[in-house]
Write a protein that holds these residues in place. Structure first.
Motif, PDB file in Angstrom:
ATOM      1  N   ARG A 331       0.825  -1.211   0.000  1.00  0.00           N
ATOM      2  CA  ARG A 331       0.000   0.000   0.000  1.00  0.00           C
ATOM      3  C   ARG A 331       0.862   1.264   0.000  1.00  0.00           C
ATOM      4  NH1 ARG A 331      -4.113  -2.552   4.290  1.00  0.00           N
ATOM      5  NH2 ARG A 331      -2.897  -4.397   3.789  1.00  0.00           N
ATOM      6  N   THR A 332       2.012   1.190   0.691  1.00  0.00           N
ATOM      7  CA  THR A 332       2.920   2.336   0.704  1.00  0.00           C
ATOM      8  C   THR A 332       3.438   2.634  -0.697  1.00  0.00           C
ATOM      9  OG1 THR A 332       3.613   1.866   2.976  1.00  0.00           O
ATOM     10  CG2 THR A 332       5.092   3.228   1.656  1.00  0.00           C
ATOM     11  N   SER A 333       3.851   1.586  -1.423  1.00  0.00           N
ATOM     12  CA  SER A 333       4.381   1.801  -2.778  1.00  0.00           C
ATOM     13  C   SER A 333       3.292   2.306  -3.719  1.00  0.00           C
ATOM     14  CB  SER A 333       5.004   0.513  -3.319  1.00  0.00           C
ATOM     15  OG  SER A 333       4.060  -0.538  -3.335  1.00  0.00           O
ATOM     16  N   VAL A 334       2.067   1.791  -3.566  1.00  0.00           N
ATOM     17  CA  VAL A 334       0.952   2.297  -4.382  1.00  0.00           C
ATOM     18  C   VAL A 334       0.697   3.759  -4.052  1.00  0.00           C
ATOM     19  CG1 VAL A 334      -1.533   2.114  -4.793  1.00  0.00           C
ATOM     20  CG2 VAL A 334      -0.138   0.045  -4.687  1.00  0.00           C
ATOM     21  N   ASN A 335       0.767   4.087  -2.777  1.00  0.00           N
ATOM     22  CA  ASN A 335       0.562   5.468  -2.329  1.00  0.00           C
ATOM     23  C   ASN A 335       1.574   6.416  -2.969  1.00  0.00           C
ATOM     24  OD1 ASN A 335      -0.567   7.561  -0.650  1.00  0.00           O
ATOM     25  ND2 ASN A 335       1.115   7.271   0.790  1.00  0.00           N
ATOM     26  N   ILE A 336       2.848   6.002  -2.984  1.00  0.00           N
ATOM     27  CA  ILE A 336       3.912   6.835  -3.563  1.00  0.00           C
ATOM     28  C   ILE A 336       3.742   6.942  -5.073  1.00  0.00           C
ATOM     29  CG2 ILE A 336       6.398   6.987  -3.961  1.00  0.00           C
ATOM     30  CD1 ILE A 336       6.712   5.565  -1.199  1.00  0.00           C
ATOM     31  N   GLN A 337       3.467   5.802  -5.724  1.00  0.00           N
ATOM     32  CA  GLN A 337       3.309   5.813  -7.177  1.00  0.00           C
ATOM     33  C   GLN A 337       2.102   6.641  -7.604  1.00  0.00           C
ATOM     34  OE1 GLN A 337       5.538   4.714  -9.085  1.00  0.00           O
ATOM     35  NE2 GLN A 337       6.741   3.394  -7.753  1.00  0.00           N
ATOM     36  N   ALA A 338       1.104   6.727  -6.739  1.00  0.00           N
ATOM     37  CA  ALA A 338      -0.095   7.504  -7.065  1.00  0.00           C
ATOM     38  C   ALA A 338       0.099   9.004  -6.845  1.00  0.00           C
ATOM     39  CB  ALA A 338      -1.281   7.008  -6.237  1.00  0.00           C
ATOM     40  N   GLY A 339       1.274   9.402  -6.336  1.00  0.00           N
ATOM     41  CA  GLY A 339       1.595  10.829  -6.239  1.00  0.00           C
ATOM     42  C   GLY A 339       1.381  11.460  -4.887  1.00  0.00           C
ATOM     43  N   SER A 340       1.341  10.665  -3.817  1.00  0.00           N
ATOM     44  CA  SER A 340       1.134  11.213  -2.475  1.00  0.00           C
ATOM     45  C   SER A 340       2.213  12.238  -2.113  1.00  0.00           C
ATOM     46  CB  SER A 340       1.161  10.073  -1.463  1.00  0.00           C
ATOM     47  OG  SER A 340       1.280  10.573  -0.146  1.00  0.00           O
ATOM     48  N   ILE A 341       1.794  13.303  -1.437  1.00  0.00           N
ATOM     49  CA  ILE A 341       2.714  14.352  -0.991  1.00  0.00           C
ATOM     50  C   ILE A 341       2.960  14.271   0.512  1.00  0.00           C
ATOM     51  CG2 ILE A 341       3.037  16.857  -0.778  1.00  0.00           C
ATOM     52  CD1 ILE A 341       3.318  15.898  -3.621  1.00  0.00           C
ATOM     53  N   SER A 342       1.907  13.987   1.279  1.00  0.00           N
ATOM     54  CA  SER A 342       2.030  13.969   2.742  1.00  0.00           C
ATOM     55  C   SER A 342       1.192  12.843   3.324  1.00  0.00           C
ATOM     56  CB  SER A 342       1.579  15.315   3.325  1.00  0.00           C
ATOM     57  OG  SER A 342       0.168  15.421   3.238  1.00  0.00           O
ATOM     58  N   LYS A 343       1.223  12.726   4.646  1.00  0.00           N
ATOM     59  CA  LYS A 343       0.490  11.647   5.296  1.00  0.00           C
ATOM     60  C   LYS A 343      -1.023  11.882   5.304  1.00  0.00           C
ATOM     61  CE  LYS A 343       0.951  13.240  10.107  1.00  0.00           C
ATOM     62  NZ  LYS A 343       1.427  12.826  11.439  1.00  0.00           N
ATOM     63  N   ILE A 344      -1.460  13.006   4.782  1.00  0.00           N
ATOM     64  CA  ILE A 344      -2.898  13.253   4.648  1.00  0.00           C
ATOM     65  C   ILE A 344      -3.535  12.159   3.791  1.00  0.00           C
ATOM     66  CG2 ILE A 344      -4.636  14.841   3.707  1.00  0.00           C
ATOM     67  CD1 ILE A 344      -3.375  15.819   6.291  1.00  0.00           C
ATOM     68  N   SER A 345      -2.809  11.678   2.762  1.00  0.00           N
ATOM     69  CA  SER A 345      -3.357  10.623   1.900  1.00  0.00           C
ATOM     70  C   SER A 345      -3.612   9.353   2.701  1.00  0.00           C
ATOM     71  CB  SER A 345      -2.400  10.344   0.738  1.00  0.00           C
ATOM     72  OG  SER A 345      -1.164   9.829   1.217  1.00  0.00           O
ATOM     73  N   THR A 346      -2.699   9.034   3.650  1.00  0.00           N
ATOM     74  CA  THR A 346      -2.873   7.844   4.493  1.00  0.00           C
ATOM     75  C   THR A 346      -4.124   7.977   5.359  1.00  0.00           C
ATOM     76  OG1 THR A 346      -0.477   7.528   4.585  1.00  0.00           O
ATOM     77  CG2 THR A 346      -1.770   6.460   6.290  1.00  0.00           C
ATOM     78  N   ILE A 347      -4.268   9.148   5.975  1.00  0.00           N
ATOM     79  CA  ILE A 347      -5.430   9.380   6.844  1.00  0.00           C
ATOM     80  C   ILE A 347      -6.726   9.348   6.030  1.00  0.00           C
ATOM     81  CG2 ILE A 347      -6.527  11.054   8.383  1.00  0.00           C
ATOM     82  CD1 ILE A 347      -3.652  12.027   9.082  1.00  0.00           C
ATOM     83  N   LEU A 348      -6.693   9.989   4.859  1.00  0.00           N
ATOM     84  CA  LEU A 348      -7.889  10.023   4.011  1.00  0.00           C
ATOM     85  C   LEU A 348      -8.295   8.632   3.549  1.00  0.00           C
ATOM     86  CD1 LEU A 348      -7.342  13.168   1.742  1.00  0.00           C
ATOM     87  CD2 LEU A 348      -9.094  12.845   3.496  1.00  0.00           C
ATOM     88  N   HIS A 349      -7.308   7.785   3.243  1.00  0.00           N
ATOM     89  CA  HIS A 349      -7.656   6.437   2.762  1.00  0.00           C
ATOM     90  C   HIS A 349      -8.401   5.670   3.852  1.00  0.00           C
ATOM     91  CE1 HIS A 349      -5.075   3.367   4.732  1.00  0.00           C
ATOM     92  NE2 HIS A 349      -5.679   2.498   3.959  1.00  0.00           N
ATOM     93  N   GLY A 350      -8.012   5.878   5.129  1.00  0.00           N
ATOM     94  CA  GLY A 350      -8.733   5.249   6.226  1.00  0.00           C
ATOM     95  C   GLY A 350     -10.154   5.787   6.363  1.00  0.00           C
ATOM     96  N   ILE A 351     -10.281   7.105   6.196  1.00  0.00           N
ATOM     97  CA  ILE A 351     -11.613   7.721   6.257  1.00  0.00           C
ATOM     98  C   ILE A 351     -12.483   7.203   5.116  1.00  0.00           C
ATOM     99  CG2 ILE A 351     -12.858   9.907   6.032  1.00  0.00           C
ATOM    100  CD1 ILE A 351     -10.449  11.239   7.425  1.00  0.00           C
ATOM    101  N   PHE A 352     -11.891   7.058   3.919  1.00  0.00           N
ATOM    102  CA  PHE A 352     -12.649   6.574   2.762  1.00  0.00           C
ATOM    103  C   PHE A 352     -13.148   5.151   2.982  1.00  0.00           C
ATOM    104  CE2 PHE A 352     -10.173   9.533  -0.325  1.00  0.00           C
ATOM    105  CZ  PHE A 352     -10.968  10.598   0.079  1.00  0.00           C
TER     106      PHE A 352
END
Length: 769
Positions: A331-352
């Motif tokens: 999931r980390t590598s997918v997150n980076i490849q998808a263009g994540s900038i900060s840990k907000i993407s991690t938090i948002l994915h949990g909310i989603f």
């Protein structure tokens, strides 16, 4: 002045305007990938399906909020599935297992608080890269059934949803051709083609479009088209995402499981709490390091803070019915490849994940798993680009072999076993390298003779033992050795015992004079002085002028090469406090750019130094040189001029001020003797100034020879010798010459005898002029 609130508000507005879109898109992509993985891992762990969803939410929101990592995504990990299955079986039931998970979380918080995260820093980068490549290969292999086959039932498909079962099972791969899913194949091929095109395109507009989201939309639309046309290519359950339906928040709460506190009396709970804490912590640290390697901004979060965050996550999961969470590299590598900038993407994915379960499970259940498989397959390829293998291969076999072994170990066995095998092979090469590495032994030429100096590195552990034994064995018999520990911060007991044995047995047997310096009080080895390396009377009396010149010349060479002798100032001060026996006296200029002892690499008790502007001769200077040579026993006089001398330049410009006038008058004979320059006889003419500098050195030597009967007689009887030199302030080099030409200009044939004396010294010392 701006207040902190205003600054924070401004930063937040900039983030929303420039970067939020990247985190939002990355969060959607990771969320889509995470849903089936959470379900699959829960199933493989023998836990309720909903526990996987819960841990996905906890890993995203709670761990994401507490972690300092900008890219790491946490959630249920396949590596923990086998541990959870065993734990539930041995402890008795899932609710009792939750007590062990809660305690494991507490242990992780304690481990992080004790700053044990440093362990991750000792994992070699080639092993971490092997982990990434292995995960990439497993990603591709494990997604093949989802991308190309039609599973017989829902449970069979769920076993394929793990990002890795920690090993390759050939049966799903070999069975591909038995039940090919043409619709899934079409969606997969179109999806991968889209991902490749968007990755390679240089079109700025297309670059702004998130390709993974487009792939998901394309998969849904294609399948809807298949449904509308009643095509055989249609994808139905179980080839679609399958999120459990929940009618409202109350039903969600009713699905939560809680710890069975009576299990605290079960010893198995504590055993598995420790196992979960250790395995989850190791997997987290390894994945965190791998994530750092993938992070385009090369940010380095705190490993201790990460362990605390994971501990709180597992504690929470234990309280409400989740399964263990760790940092997950897929999931980390997918997150980076998808263009994540900060840990907000991690938090948002949990909310989603939470919102999807609550609000739109039906909509998300229309997404074909083959679309998500395509995203993971392409991510797996990016983790295994040929350039990665070429780069590590170019680093040598000691880097490449542990890298390949790590990949094979993870693929054949499992993640932790593969990592341990890779670390073992890496350790073998580290031990081999350390056994072959050489600890610095410096051959130092002191006025007292040649001394071997063995400089111990910052850390002296058992890893350095083989190298240290080899170096000590190489010390010749009847030599002098200094073991220098001044730069060492740690010496373990193995090395201490070896040094103690060398001092008491080997050194006496080989008649090696041994000094131990720089050893701290708490070491088992203490400082020990067997010989002194400052200039003594015996050394001074037995050296010839030519030998002294060679010693100083070699000192200047060390200065030029930045290989100065590693002196122990306090020891030298102690041994020169009662008496001095210098071997030379240098008449130099006061110029701050000419530190005489430094440029000759001399120290306490080695040389006299007379400094006066323009290195001129007067009665006091003569008296000082006479005292040095006739009373103390110095063997060599060096008149040292230097380039760009301010006194010479002032004399060339005819400066007359106070006492300066009297001093500069002593340089006038050199200026008058310079007859090569007819015009521009001033300080701006470098050629003229350089000629005067050389003539001034010759003039000083002539003054010493002619004005001091004592020194004149000692030079004639070869008790002492004199040499002239010029120091270049630009290069640091001391240039010697016989000054025959300059002496002829100053005094004609009267100086030929002195010139012959200077030349004889240079020839005996074999100094090139």
């Amino acid at each position: 002045m701006f207040t902190n609130t205003q600054v924070d508000s401004r930063i937040f507005r900039i983030y929303l305007k420039r970067y939020f879109k990247f985190d939002f898109i990355a969060a959607i992509v990771v969320f889509l990938v995470a849903i089936p993985l959470c379900l699959g891992i829960a199933l493989a762990s023998g836990a309720p399906l909903f526990s996987g969803i819960l841990s996905g939410i906890i890993g995203g929101v709670i761990v994401g909020f507490l972690s300092q990592s900008h890219v790491s995504v946490s959630g249920p990990a396949a590596g923990m599935a086998a541990v959870v299955v065993a734990a539930i079986a041995h402890i008795g039931d899932f609710n009792s297992f939750l007590v062990a998970l809660l305690l494991a979380g507490v242990l992780q918080v304690i481990i992080g608080s004790l700053r044990a995260g440093f362990v991750a820093d000792y994992v070699p980068s080639n092993v971490v890269q092997g982990l990434l490549c292995a995960i990439g290969i497993l990603l591709i292999i494990k997604q093949l059934p989802l991308a190309f086959t039609l599973s017989a039932d829902f449970n069979e498909l769920k076993t394929h949803l793990l990002e890795t079962t920690e090993e390759i099972k050939l049966s799903p791969i070999l069975a591909l051709y038995h039940h090919l899913n043409t619709g899934a194949m079409l969606i997969t091929v179109l999806s991968i083609t889209t991902l490749i095109y968007f990755d390679l395109t240089k079109n700025k507009i297309l670059k702004e479009i998130p390709a993974p989201i487009l792939v998901v939309i394309l998969g849904v639309l294609l399948n809807e088209l298949f449904l509308w046309t009643d095509s055989s290519l249609v994808q139905n359950s179980p080839q679609l995402v399958n999120i459990p339906h929940t009618d409202g928040f109350q039903e969600l709460i009713s699905k939560l499981e809680y710890p069975n506190w009576s299990a605290l009396s079960n010893p198995q709970v504590y055993i598995y709490a420790c196992i979960i804490a250790i395995v989850a912590s190791l997997e987290t640290l390894l994945n965190l390091k791998a994530g750092e390697k993938l992070d385009k901004k090369r940010r380095h979060p705190s490993t201790n803070r990460e362990l605390i965050a994971q501990g709180v996550g597992n504690l929470t999961a234990g309280l409400i019915g989740g399964i263990p969470v760790t940092s997950v590299i897929v999931r980390t590598s997918v997150n980076i490849q998808a263009g994540s900038i900060s840990k907000i993407s991690t938090i948002l994915h949990g909310i989603f994940i939470f919102l999807a379960v609550m609000l739109i499970p039906g909509t998300l259940n229309k997404i074909p798993l083959s679309s998500l498989a395509a995203i993971l397959i392409y991510t797996g390829y990016k983790l295994n680009k040929p350039s990665i293998y070429r780069s590590i291969y170019a680093q040598g076999s000691d880097r490449f072999i542990p890298f390949i072994v790590t990949i094979m170990g993870i693929i054949i066995f499992n993640l932790l076993t593969g990592i341990l095998i890779g670390l073992a092979v890496s350790l073998f090469y580290i031990l081999k390298s350390n056994s072959q590495a050489r600890i610095n032994i410096l051959k130092e030429i002191h006025p007292t003779g040649e001394i071997n100096r063995l400089v111990l590195p910052q850390q002296m552990t058992f890893l350095n033992k083989a190298a240290l034994i080899a170096e000590l064995d190489s010390i010749p018999r009847e030599s002098q050795l200094i073991i220098d520990a001044r730069y060492t911060q740690y010496i373990d007991k193995e090395i201490s015992e070896l040094l103690k044995e060398f001092k008491e047995e080997q050194a006496p047997n080989k008649k090696i004079a041994l000094n131990l310096i720089g050893f701290k009080e708490h070491y088992k080895v203490h400082n020990y002085i067997d010989f002194i390396n400052v200039t003594t009377y015996d050394v001074q009396s037995h050296l010839s002028p030519a030998q002294v010149l060679n010693i100083l010349h070699e000192g200047n060479q060390r200065f030029l090469n930045d290989t100065l002798i590693h002196r122990s100032n306090q020891v030298d001060i102690k041994h020169t406090a009662k008496a001095q026996h210098p071997i030379a006296i240098v008449l130099g200029c006061i110029d701050s750019r000419v530190p005489v002892e430094t440029i000759f690499d001399m120290s306490f008790g080695d040389i006299f130094c007379v400094r006066v502007a323009g290195n001129v001769v007067n009665n006091d200077v003569l008296a000082s040189i006479e005292y040095a040579c006739n009373v103390v026993g110095v063997k060599l006089i060096i008149v040292l001029g230097h380039s760009r001398c301010g006194a010479i330049q002032s004399a060339c410009d005819g400066v007359e001020k106070g006492h300066i006038t009297e001093l500069l008058a002593k340089i006038k004979p050199a200026i008058n003797a310079e007859i090569q320059t007819s015009e521009n006889r001033h300080s701006k003419n470098n050629t003229f100034v350089n000629h005067v500098t050389e003539l001034n050195v010759a003039n000083a030597m002539q003054g010493i020879y002619e004005q001091s009967p004592i020194l004149h007689e000692m030079i004639e009887e070869n008790d002492i010798a004199m040499v002239g030199a010029v120091y270049d302030v630009q290069t640091g080099k001391v240039h010697y010459k016989n000054y025959a030409h300059e002496l002829r200009q100053l005094g004609g044939k009267e100086n030929e005898h002195l010139a012959s004396k200077l030349n004889a010294l240079l020839e005996e010392a074999k100094i090139k002029v």
